[in-house]
Write an enzyme that holds these catalytic residues in place. Structure first.
Site, PDB file in Angstrom:
ATOM      1  N   LYS A 180      16.634 -33.440  -5.102  1.00  0.00           N
ATOM      2  CA  LYS A 180      16.720 -33.396  -3.631  1.00  0.00           C
ATOM      3  C   LYS A 180      17.332 -34.674  -3.077  1.00  0.00           C
ATOM      4  CE  LYS A 180      15.516 -30.075  -4.696  1.00  0.00           C
ATOM      5  NZ  LYS A 180      15.004 -29.384  -5.896  1.00  0.00           N
ATOM      6  N   GLY A 224      22.510 -18.855 -13.216  1.00  0.00           N
ATOM      7  CA  GLY A 224      22.531 -18.920 -11.744  1.00  0.00           C
ATOM      8  C   GLY A 224      21.141 -18.839 -11.163  1.00  0.00           C
ATOM      9  N   ILE A 243      17.953 -23.965 -10.723  1.00  0.00           N
ATOM     10  CA  ILE A 243      18.599 -25.213 -11.130  1.00  0.00           C
ATOM     11  C   ILE A 243      20.116 -25.069 -11.045  1.00  0.00           C
ATOM     12  CG2 ILE A 243      19.042 -26.767 -13.097  1.00  0.00           C
ATOM     13  CD1 ILE A 243      16.171 -26.468 -13.919  1.00  0.00           C
ATOM     14  N   HIS A 266      10.382 -25.112  21.465  1.00  0.00           N
ATOM     15  CA  HIS A 266      11.800 -24.871  21.760  1.00  0.00           C
ATOM     16  C   HIS A 266      12.496 -26.210  21.991  1.00  0.00           C
ATOM     17  CE1 HIS A 266      15.380 -23.004  23.430  1.00  0.00           C
ATOM     18  NE2 HIS A 266      15.305 -23.860  24.448  1.00  0.00           N
TER      19      HIS A 266
HETATM   20  P1  NAD Z   1      15.539 -19.803 -13.848  1.00  0.00           P
HETATM   21  O1  NAD Z   1      14.696 -18.969 -14.730  1.00  0.00           O
HETATM   22  O2  NAD Z   1      15.233 -19.906 -12.395  1.00  0.00           O
HETATM   23  O3  NAD Z   1      17.067 -19.353 -13.958  1.00  0.00           O
HETATM   24  C1  NAD Z   1      17.739 -19.249 -15.182  1.00  0.00           C
HETATM   25  C2  NAD Z   1      18.905 -18.332 -14.951  1.00  0.00           C
HETATM   26  O4  NAD Z   1      19.722 -18.343 -16.104  1.00  0.00           O
HETATM   27  C3  NAD Z   1      18.493 -16.898 -14.705  1.00  0.00           C
HETATM   28  O5  NAD Z   1      19.151 -16.441 -13.560  1.00  0.00           O
HETATM   29  C4  NAD Z   1      18.955 -16.177 -15.978  1.00  0.00           C
HETATM   30  O6  NAD Z   1      19.318 -14.843 -15.724  1.00  0.00           O
HETATM   31  C5  NAD Z   1      20.149 -17.023 -16.373  1.00  0.00           C
HETATM   32  N1  NAD Z   1      20.488 -16.977 -17.800  1.00  0.00           N
HETATM   33  C6  NAD Z   1      19.655 -17.018 -18.854  1.00  0.00           C
HETATM   34  N2  NAD Z   1      20.360 -16.958 -20.004  1.00  0.00           N
HETATM   35  C7  NAD Z   1      21.666 -16.899 -19.668  1.00  0.00           C
HETATM   36  C8  NAD Z   1      22.875 -16.847 -20.393  1.00  0.00           C
HETATM   37  N3  NAD Z   1      22.897 -16.838 -21.729  1.00  0.00           N
HETATM   38  N4  NAD Z   1      24.036 -16.798 -19.699  1.00  0.00           N
HETATM   39  C9  NAD Z   1      24.044 -16.810 -18.363  1.00  0.00           C
HETATM   40  N5  NAD Z   1      22.926 -16.860 -17.625  1.00  0.00           N
HETATM   41  C10 NAD Z   1      21.747 -16.912 -18.260  1.00  0.00           C
HETATM   42  O7  NAD Z   1      15.544 -21.240 -14.544  1.00  0.00           O
HETATM   43  P2  NAD Z   1      16.173 -22.603 -14.075  1.00  0.00           P
HETATM   44  O8  NAD Z   1      17.085 -22.444 -12.929  1.00  0.00           O
HETATM   45  O9  NAD Z   1      16.665 -23.227 -15.328  1.00  0.00           O
HETATM   46  O10 NAD Z   1      14.891 -23.370 -13.564  1.00  0.00           O
HETATM   47  C11 NAD Z   1      13.792 -23.609 -14.451  1.00  0.00           C
HETATM   48  C12 NAD Z   1      12.481 -23.629 -13.692  1.00  0.00           C
HETATM   49  O11 NAD Z   1      12.445 -24.738 -12.820  1.00  0.00           O
HETATM   50  C13 NAD Z   1      12.310 -22.380 -12.863  1.00  0.00           C
HETATM   51  O12 NAD Z   1      11.013 -21.886 -13.008  1.00  0.00           O
HETATM   52  C14 NAD Z   1      12.545 -22.848 -11.474  1.00  0.00           C
HETATM   53  O13 NAD Z   1      11.805 -22.111 -10.527  1.00  0.00           O
HETATM   54  C15 NAD Z   1      12.105 -24.301 -11.526  1.00  0.00           C
HETATM   55  N6  NAD Z   1      12.869 -25.037 -10.506  1.00  0.00           N
HETATM   56  C16 NAD Z   1      12.483 -24.925  -9.211  1.00  0.00           C
HETATM   57  C17 NAD Z   1      13.229 -25.549  -8.241  1.00  0.00           C
HETATM   58  C18 NAD Z   1      12.795 -25.423  -6.812  1.00  0.00           C
HETATM   59  O14 NAD Z   1      11.679 -25.010  -6.564  1.00  0.00           O
HETATM   60  N7  NAD Z   1      13.659 -25.717  -5.845  1.00  0.00           N
HETATM   61  C19 NAD Z   1      14.357 -26.275  -8.560  1.00  0.00           C
HETATM   62  C20 NAD Z   1      14.738 -26.339  -9.886  1.00  0.00           C
HETATM   63  C21 NAD Z   1      13.972 -25.712 -10.852  1.00  0.00           C
END
Ligand code: NAD
Length: 437
Positions: free
Chosen positions: A49, A158, A161, A421
């Site tokens: 952030k 996507g 993260i 507001h």
């Molecule tokens: P995620 O599970 O949110 O997303 C991983 C994505 O990668 C999914 O959309 C999945 O379909 C895709 N994926 C998996 N294998 C793939 C492949 N071989 N090719 C292409 N796409 C593929 O995991 P993340 O984004 O790595 O985050 C990890 C954890 O950290 C999550 O639980 C997330 O909620 C948490 N996090 C939260 C925040 C926040 O709250 N703002 C920020 C960052 C991370």
């Protein structure tokens, strides 16, 4: 040395559990092999952030890292001070649970009536050729300062993260391609959120390939190629100076237990009951290391408060069924409770009420990008069961809606509350009025 509670891991789950236990008069030892604050503070929420806040085409990523580090250091100092004030013994090193109620660390053993595992998670990898090549990064690497100067980035995954890093690099002026395996980005979120966030990413020049199957990674730092098969079965190559692998995180339970203590695991994560009990007596677990948990810092904190209450024989104080989730895109996105699709899948008839940023004075004044607040309510009772938001400060506004859902508020009750507001929060009351009519 004997304590009431030993906690393994000093992230948001672990340090919250330590503080909570100490406040309840328990003696506490906390083990941390790296830095107190865990992933959230050192390699996750806070540094991301901070970087996102500063990312503009004119910003220097090196300067951004310096400011990020100052924020992280200040917050970490605060946690360390708090643990000291609460008389929590902090032991630095890799802890192993060697037998019931016994933890070994750096050649010493520590006894505790209860042990709480809060060891978190690490970036997951995918079985793809080239995944370990130089030039491929995890979010840890990028947050630690690798990837400075990249003018193009391929993001595999996507999820949250992937989308947040894509936003940051696009704001810095880099060319970004997201390759997502499923049919839409941010898969657990509402379809409309995914559409809206995709639209905003594309407006910033991010290429978003969904239903993309990654086949292999080649190249060297500065010139990487990711081969994939697109939704029509055609082969494609995404090129970038670097590749970010953001395909989820896996529980970090490796090496935590000696052969004498073997709690039940599911895909390497600790299997726990509702209260956080593992299959081993007086061994508890919280946060990302728990099988099936939602991997979020605020979930780990909630579980920490509940587990310490359970250890003390009290009722869990925090409701863990209503979990707001936030994505720090531009504009922000957030969600809590059920989406319309999820409600339908559960056989709940729902109605939705929506307010658009285009009709909100504050959003217009701030020239915010287009978005909305959508409320989902039970069609019969009007009780709010979910909310999805894409708008400025969505990540703050979602807290009000978590409260509304937790209290069982109807749309009419929410509409009775005067919202200040001119603020973005007026969209919540507009959406509630749209539903209450
Ligand atoms: P995620 O599970 O949110 O997303 C991983 C994505 O990668 C999914 O959309 C999945 O379909 C895709 N994926 C998996 N294998 C793939 C492949 N071989 N090719 C292409 N796409 C593929 O995991 P993340 O984004 O790595 O985050 C990890 C954890 O950290 C999550 O639980 C997330 O909620 C948490 N996090 C939260 C925040 C926040 O709250 N703002 C920020 C960052 C991370």
């Amino acid at each position: 040395m004997t304590y009431d509670v030993a906690i393994v891991g000093g992230g948001p789950g672990g340090y919250t559990a330590a503080e909570e236990a100490a406040l309840r008069g328990l003696s506490v030892v906390l083990f941390e092999r790296d830095l107190v604050g865990g992933t959230c503070l050192n390699r996750g929420c806070i540094p991301t952030k901070a970087l996102l806040h500063d990312a503009t085409p004119h910003a220097s990523l090196s300067d951004m890292h310096a400011r990020k580090q100052a924020v992280v250091t200040q917050l970490r100092g605060g946690i360390e001070k708090l643990l000291k004030q609460r008389k929590v013994a902090v032991v630095h090193g890799q802890a192993t649970i060697v037998s019931l109620g016994v933890v070994a660390c750096e050649g010493q053993t520590y006894e505790a009536r209860d042990i709480v595992v809060a060891a978190g998670s690490v970036p997951a990898t995918i079985p793809v050729a080239g995944i370990d090549l130089p030039g491929t990064y995890t979010s840890n690497d990028l947050l630690e300062g690798e990837g400075v100067g990249l003018s193009s980035l391929v993001v595999i995954g996507g999820g949250v993260i992937g989308v947040e890093f894509a936003t940051m690099y696009a704001q810095l002026g880099a060319h970004v391609t997201i390759l997502e395996a499923t049919e839409r980005i941010l898969p657990p979120m509402d379809r409309e959120i995914a559409q809206r966030v995709t639209m905003h990413l594309k407006k910033r020049g991010v290429k978003v390939e969904t239903s993309a199957r990654v086949m292999g990674i080649e190249g060297e730092p500065g010139s990487m190629q990711v081969r994939y098969v697109d939704r029509r079965g055609n082969s494609g190559v995404a090129e970038g100076e670097g590749v970010l692998v953001a395909c989820g995180r896996r529980a970090n339970a490796e090496g935590l237990f000696s052969p004498d203590v073997q709690p039940e695991l599911s895909r390497g994560a600790l299997v726990c009951d509702e209260a956080g009990r593992t299959s081993v007596e007086r061994l508890w677990a919280i946060g990302d290391v728990v099988a099936g948990t939602v991997q979020l810092a605020h979930v780990a904190e909630a579980q920490a408060r509940n587990v310490i209450a359970s250890i003390c024989g009290d009722e869990p104080p925090v409701e863990t069924g209503i979990i707001p989730s936030c994505v720090y895109t531009s504009p922000e996105a957030a969600s809590v409770g059920l989406t319309e699709d999820e409600a339908k899948a559960r056989g709940i008839a729902v109605r939705t009420g929506k307010a658009l940023t285009g009709a909100n004075g504050k959003c217009l004044v701030e020239e915010s990008e287009s978005g909305y607040v959508k409320l989902v309510a039970d069609a019969q009772t009007g009780v709010i069961v979910g909310a999805q938001l894409v708008c400025p400060r969505a990540t703050d506004l979602v807290a009000e809606l978590a409260l509304a859902i937790s209290l069982g508020c109807t749309a009419a009750q929410l509409a009775r509350v005067i919202h200040p507001h001119p603020t973005v929060s007026e969209m919540v009351s507009s959406a509630a009025r749209a539903l209450a009519r």
